[in-house]
Design an enzyme around this catalytic site. Sequence first.
Site, PDB file in Angstrom:
ATOM      1  N   ASP A 247     -97.706  63.386  -2.006  1.00 25.22           N
ATOM      2  CA  ASP A 247     -96.866  64.366  -1.313  1.00 25.22           C
ATOM      3  C   ASP A 247     -96.543  65.601  -2.145  1.00 25.22           C
ATOM      4  OD1 ASP A 247     -94.966  63.210  -2.988  1.00 25.22           O
ATOM      5  OD2 ASP A 247     -93.452  62.943  -1.439  1.00 25.22           O
ATOM      6  N   CYS A 372     -89.365  64.450  -1.769  1.00 22.07           N
ATOM      7  CA  CYS A 372     -89.019  63.221  -2.489  1.00 22.07           C
ATOM      8  C   CYS A 372     -87.582  62.788  -2.230  1.00 22.07           C
ATOM      9  CB  CYS A 372     -89.196  63.420  -3.985  1.00 22.07           C
ATOM     10  SG  CYS A 372     -90.832  63.955  -4.498  1.00 22.07           S
TER      11      CYS A 372
END
Length: 382
Positions: A247, A372
């Site tokens: 990501d 995150c």
Amino acid sequence: MFHSFLPRRTVLRALTAIGAASVGSSACSGSPAATETGSLEPAVAGARRLGAEWESHARTYMSWPASTSIWEEDLPAVREEIAGLARAIAGYEPVVLLARPEHADAAQRACGDTVEVVPIPVDDLWARDTVPVFIEEAGRVAGVDFNFNGWGGKQKPHDKDNAVARSVLGKYGLARTETWITAEGGSFETDGAGTLMVTESSLVNDNRNKGKSRQEIEAELKKVLGVQKVLWFAGVRGEDITDAHVDCLARFTAPGVVLLDKAAPGTPPDSWSRAADQARQVLAGATDARGKAIQVIDLLQPDPDKVEGYGEDSVISYANFYVANQSVFVPKFGDATADERAQRILREQFPGREIVPVKISTIASGGGGIHCSTHDQPGQPS
């Protein structure tokens, strides 16, 4: 995260202080955890789907950083940034902030009335990795518990974060799907149409899935997430705490369209830029689950000399954006040209959504970013 350092910086300082002794946890690599007594029955495989982040959300989960042993003198600053991010996202969808019971009142005061604080014990703020990965099945939302083990044992202690997935599913009455895979939510990126992107360095790794081959892990991912095709990138081993989550590298914006992190022009090659080059090669020769070629759009990093307020250990990647209802939250680094370029690309990719730039210098110093720090729960399947 994708930079040449070994964060989560303060997590590893805490590991050094505590020592290498393992902390008791139900998450052992390759060992499924037992189903919680009194919980709903686990979801049954079949017609399972992992939705895309741009689909409707019921809520965003975040976590209140808990420990001075992890963040040391930065704890007040990182809490301030988490509270600000939570308030900003709450302008577009419900936000649930998980906090240790003894921290819940302080977290509520910091976040205000627009954020719901739920007393669930946590170790740190990385909700993307600790909250269950939500799937849709048989007209309901369920969650896959990926047996969080502190990013391969690099975070100690992680007993509270290990229990977050189970606690969230119990709190909201959602079925818990078991798997033998040990992983984190930041390991996975999907187009919502059957294609999954992952890094081999994070998943095919003895610190999480000892003795398991890529083929075995892929078969299990297809089973528990309902995907049909897995695109594997090499990633980077051992240079950050996540072993290179996807990501910060590659993100879908639609089926067949990927934004790929790219170093600023003139940046010397390193492990991370080489990982991005390798991912580009994979994507250039790949098709998605529908058999269509994939379009790659570069998401250039800012000029390191123009980044303002971020340290050398910080994650500097626009790819760690978060798509919420009617909005996209993107890091702001202080290079005006690069910041605007990233915002323009996201505006083009997500028309009709408000692009919200956020400065997250303390969060980034811990080895993560906006994505995150957040985890989306899909709305009720139609």
